[in-house]
Structures are given as structure tokens and as C-alpha cells.
Scaffold this motif. Structure first.
Motif, mmCIF file in Angstrom:
data_model
loop_
_atom_site.group_PDB
_atom_site.id
_atom_site.type_symbol
_atom_site.label_atom_id
_atom_site.label_comp_id
_atom_site.label_asym_id
_atom_site.label_seq_id
_atom_site.Cartn_x
_atom_site.Cartn_y
_atom_site.Cartn_z
ATOM 1 N N VAL A 230 0.858 -1.188 0.000
ATOM 2 C CA VAL A 230 0.000 0.000 0.000
ATOM 3 C C VAL A 230 0.890 1.232 0.000
ATOM 4 O O VAL A 230 1.775 1.375 0.847
ATOM 5 N N LYS A 231 0.650 2.121 -0.963
ATOM 6 C CA LYS A 231 1.410 3.364 -1.065
ATOM 7 C C LYS A 231 0.422 4.522 -1.080
ATOM 8 O O LYS A 231 -0.470 4.567 -1.928
ATOM 9 N N VAL A 232 0.574 5.441 -0.125
ATOM 10 C CA VAL A 232 -0.292 6.615 -0.039
ATOM 11 C C VAL A 232 0.606 7.844 -0.082
ATOM 12 O O VAL A 232 1.500 8.001 0.758
ATOM 13 N N ARG A 233 0.356 8.699 -1.086
ATOM 14 C CA ARG A 233 1.160 9.904 -1.264
ATOM 15 C C ARG A 233 0.262 11.131 -1.357
ATOM 16 O O ARG A 233 -0.886 11.033 -1.776
ATOM 17 N N ILE A 234 0.840 12.276 -0.989
ATOM 18 C CA ILE A 234 0.157 13.564 -1.099
ATOM 19 C C ILE A 234 0.912 14.398 -2.114
ATOM 20 O O ILE A 234 2.148 14.503 -2.055
ATOM 21 N N PHE A 235 0.167 15.004 -3.040
ATOM 22 C CA PHE A 235 0.739 15.882 -4.059
ATOM 23 C C PHE A 235 0.127 17.270 -3.937
ATOM 24 O O PHE A 235 -1.050 17.401 -3.582
ATOM 25 N N ASP A 236 0.920 18.291 -4.256
ATOM 26 C CA ASP A 236 0.351 19.631 -4.320
ATOM 27 C C ASP A 236 -0.346 19.801 -5.666
ATOM 28 O O ASP A 236 -0.335 18.894 -6.510
ATOM 29 N N ILE A 237 -0.955 20.940 -5.865
ATOM 30 C CA ILE A 237 -1.770 21.169 -7.069
ATOM 31 C C ILE A 237 -0.907 21.191 -8.339
ATOM 32 O O ILE A 237 -1.413 20.978 -9.441
ATOM 33 N N ARG A 238 0.401 21.379 -8.197
ATOM 34 C CA ARG A 238 1.303 21.367 -9.349
ATOM 35 C C ARG A 238 1.829 19.978 -9.665
ATOM 36 O O ARG A 238 2.621 19.795 -10.580
ATOM 37 N N GLY A 239 1.429 18.982 -8.861
ATOM 38 C CA GLY A 239 1.839 17.608 -9.113
ATOM 39 C C GLY A 239 3.105 17.181 -8.415
ATOM 40 O O GLY A 239 3.604 16.083 -8.653
ATOM 41 N N ARG A 240 3.638 18.024 -7.529
ATOM 42 C CA ARG A 240 4.846 17.674 -6.783
ATOM 43 C C ARG A 240 4.466 16.861 -5.548
ATOM 44 O O ARG A 240 3.544 17.231 -4.825
ATOM 45 N N GLU A 241 5.189 15.776 -5.315
ATOM 46 C CA GLU A 241 4.945 14.971 -4.122
ATOM 47 C C GLU A 241 5.415 15.750 -2.896
ATOM 48 O O GLU A 241 6.561 16.190 -2.840
ATOM 49 N N VAL A 242 4.520 15.939 -1.919
ATOM 50 C CA VAL A 242 4.878 16.675 -0.709
ATOM 51 C C VAL A 242 4.956 15.766 0.515
ATOM 52 O O VAL A 242 5.535 16.146 1.530
#
Length: 89
Positions: A25-37
């Protein structure tokens, strides 16, 4: 992903999800520009219900994207879900 609440949030939100079989399971958060934060989860889990908290206190307010990818043992993507969340300071 079953539920993300609260949404909008300030500064912590909870991501609830369920998996039906043993998987990566991989959970990631991205900003609106598509950068992983943030990388919140990247490990194998047994079937069941889970939740993860994300504290966005050190990030700018705005729209973020939550991506969840579930992969089988042979690294084949089984499932992908993408949701929008709104951080309001």
C-alpha cells in the motif's frame, strides 16, 4: 479510500481505507502542481481497515491530491484511487 475527514481541514485530516488482500500500500500527497509533498505509507499490509493522519501544518493552504496505489506481490498495480482535499489555514 473510504473516507477523508475533515475535508476541508486545518491542519490534520484522516484518510480511512480498506484492503481485501495482503498487498503493498502506497499513499502519497501531491500539491496542485503535481509535486509529491508527503509519503504517508509505503509498506505491505494484511487485509483490513486502516487510517492514516496527515498533519499539513508545515505546508501552504490550498488544494492537495491524495493518491493510493495497491500492488500485488509481483508489483502489478491492483488498485489506484485519487481524491482532492482542501487545507484551509
Amino acid at each position: 479510500i473510504n473516507k477523508i475527514f475533515p475535508n476541508p481541514f486545518n491542519p490534520i485530516t484522516q484518510i480511512q481505507y480498506e484492503i481485501s488482500g495482503y498487498a503493498l500500500v502506497k499513499v502519497r500527497i501531491f500539491d496542485i502542481r503535481g509535486r509529491e509533498v508527503a509519503l504517508l505509507m509505503n509498506e505491505y499490509q494484511n487485509p483490513g481497515q486502516y487510517h492514516i493522519n496527515w498533519d499539513a501544518g508545515n505546508h501552504a493552504s490550498g488544494m492537495y491530491i491524495v493518491e493510493m496505489v495497491i500492488r500485488s506481490g509481483d508489483d502489478t498495480a491492483i488498485f489506484r484511487d485519487v481524491r482532492k482535499i482542501l487545507y484551509m489555514k
